[in-house]
Design an enzyme around this catalytic site. Sequence first.
Site, PDB file in Angstrom:
ATOM      1  N   PHE A  62       5.563   0.855   7.097  1.00 28.09           N
ATOM      2  CA  PHE A  62       5.917   2.264   6.911  1.00 28.09           C
ATOM      3  C   PHE A  62       4.662   3.144   6.881  1.00 28.09           C
ATOM      4  O   PHE A  62       4.705   4.312   7.299  1.00 28.09           O
ATOM      5  CB  PHE A  62       6.707   2.419   5.601  1.00 28.09           C
ATOM      6  CG  PHE A  62       7.300   3.786   5.414  1.00 28.09           C
ATOM      7  CD1 PHE A  62       8.472   4.144   6.052  1.00 28.09           C
ATOM      8  CD2 PHE A  62       6.678   4.720   4.590  1.00 28.09           C
ATOM      9  CE1 PHE A  62       9.021   5.406   5.891  1.00 28.09           C
ATOM     10  CE2 PHE A  62       7.209   5.981   4.421  1.00 28.09           C
ATOM     11  CZ  PHE A  62       8.398   6.331   5.071  1.00 28.09           C
ATOM     12  N   VAL A  86       7.899  -6.523  10.780  1.00 27.08           N
ATOM     13  CA  VAL A  86       9.047  -6.176   9.951  1.00 27.08           C
ATOM     14  C   VAL A  86      10.113  -7.223  10.254  1.00 27.08           C
ATOM     15  O   VAL A  86      10.569  -7.339  11.394  1.00 27.08           O
ATOM     16  CB  VAL A  86       9.566  -4.755  10.239  1.00 27.08           C
ATOM     17  CG1 VAL A  86      10.534  -4.324   9.142  1.00 27.08           C
ATOM     18  CG2 VAL A  86       8.418  -3.763  10.343  1.00 27.08           C
ATOM     19  N   HIS A  93      15.975  -2.733   3.800  1.00 25.88           N
ATOM     20  CA  HIS A  93      14.885  -1.864   4.227  1.00 25.88           C
ATOM     21  C   HIS A  93      14.671  -1.880   5.732  1.00 25.88           C
ATOM     22  O   HIS A  93      14.084  -0.959   6.277  1.00 25.88           O
ATOM     23  CB  HIS A  93      13.573  -2.397   3.619  1.00 25.88           C
ATOM     24  CG  HIS A  93      13.071  -1.642   2.437  1.00 25.88           C
ATOM     25  ND1 HIS A  93      13.618  -1.754   1.209  1.00 25.88           N
ATOM     26  CD2 HIS A  93      12.043  -0.776   2.313  1.00 25.88           C
ATOM     27  CE1 HIS A  93      12.943  -0.994   0.366  1.00 25.88           C
ATOM     28  NE2 HIS A  93      12.001  -0.387   1.021  1.00 25.88           N
TER      29      HIS A  93
HETATM   30  N1  INI Z   1       6.787  -3.647   5.291  1.00 24.70           N
HETATM   31  C1  INI Z   1       6.446  -4.463   6.313  1.00 24.70           C
HETATM   32  O1  INI Z   1       5.355  -4.306   6.896  1.00 24.70           O
HETATM   33  N2  INI Z   1       7.301  -5.432   6.735  1.00 24.70           N
HETATM   34  C2  INI Z   1       8.513  -5.620   6.157  1.00 24.70           C
HETATM   35  O2  INI Z   1       9.254  -6.551   6.597  1.00 24.70           O
HETATM   36  C3  INI Z   1       8.895  -4.784   5.082  1.00 24.70           C
HETATM   37  N3  INI Z   1      10.200  -4.965   4.444  1.00 24.70           N
HETATM   38  O3  INI Z   1      10.927  -5.895   4.804  1.00 24.70           O
HETATM   39  O4  INI Z   1      10.586  -4.226   3.552  1.00 24.70           O
HETATM   40  C4  INI Z   1       7.985  -3.793   4.647  1.00 24.70           C
HETATM   41  N4  INI Z   1       8.295  -2.977   3.619  1.00 24.70           N
HETATM   42  C5  INI Z   1       7.286  -2.175   2.935  1.00 24.70           C
HETATM   43  C6  INI Z   1       7.114  -0.804   3.575  1.00 24.70           C
HETATM   44  O5  INI Z   1       6.512  -0.906   4.842  1.00 24.70           O
HETATM   45  C7  INI Z   1       6.237   0.113   2.701  1.00 24.70           C
HETATM   46  O6  INI Z   1       4.961  -0.456   2.561  1.00 24.70           O
HETATM   47  C8  INI Z   1       6.835   0.353   1.305  1.00 24.70           C
HETATM   48  O7  INI Z   1       8.160   0.832   1.410  1.00 24.70           O
HETATM   49  C9  INI Z   1       5.985   1.426   0.551  1.00 24.70           C
HETATM   50  O8  INI Z   1       5.989   2.687   1.227  1.00 24.70           O
END
Ligand code: INI
Length: 160
Positions: A62, A86, A93
């Site tokens: 994200f 991801v 999420h």
């Molecule tokens: N971030 C990832 O890079 N891969 C994932 O699979 C993932 N899942 O599954 O939730 C993930 N979540 C964290 C997100 O990218 C943010 O870092 C978090 O929401 C804080 O802003």
Amino acid sequence: MANKGIDNSAARVQGNDGGYFIITTRWNTEIVEGLLSGAKGALLGVGVDPRQIRVECVPGAFEIPLACQAAAARSDCDAVIALGAVIRGGTPHFEYVAGECTRGIGQVALQSGKPVAFGVLTVDTLEQAMERAADNEENKGAEAALSAVEMVNLLRVLAD
Ligand code: INI
């Protein structure tokens, strides 16, 4: 390397002046390390000087677009390569994180006018992610890196 869609001759580096900024994530570290290794190997393989490669890490996918935006804004940046994974794996999420990351990366490329290569895996399982981050010709980090070099070259041609 016979990466699908990537013309290796077009990806040979044509100048050692600019920089390739690689943005990685702490999420799915093992997978991302495989992508990073592939990306670095591909850049060095087409003649990029190691001093032109800079790697920075963000918490998760994200956060990738914002870091890409900051990197692309630098005058010493020729291209950005975004690497992450991801994995659906039951997390609600997934759609949000994958969607925002993908959309944001495309937006940064268009708004900055610099290539931002998409080396973020969006997969259903860890096994699928491992296949795409393995040390072989299917490595998506390498594919993203070569597409960045190819696009840097193309944008130079189009700017003339
Ligand atoms: N971030 C990832 O890079 N891969 C994932 O699979 C993932 N899942 O599954 O939730 C993930 N979540 C964290 C997100 O990218 C943010 O870092 C978090 O929401 C804080 O802003």
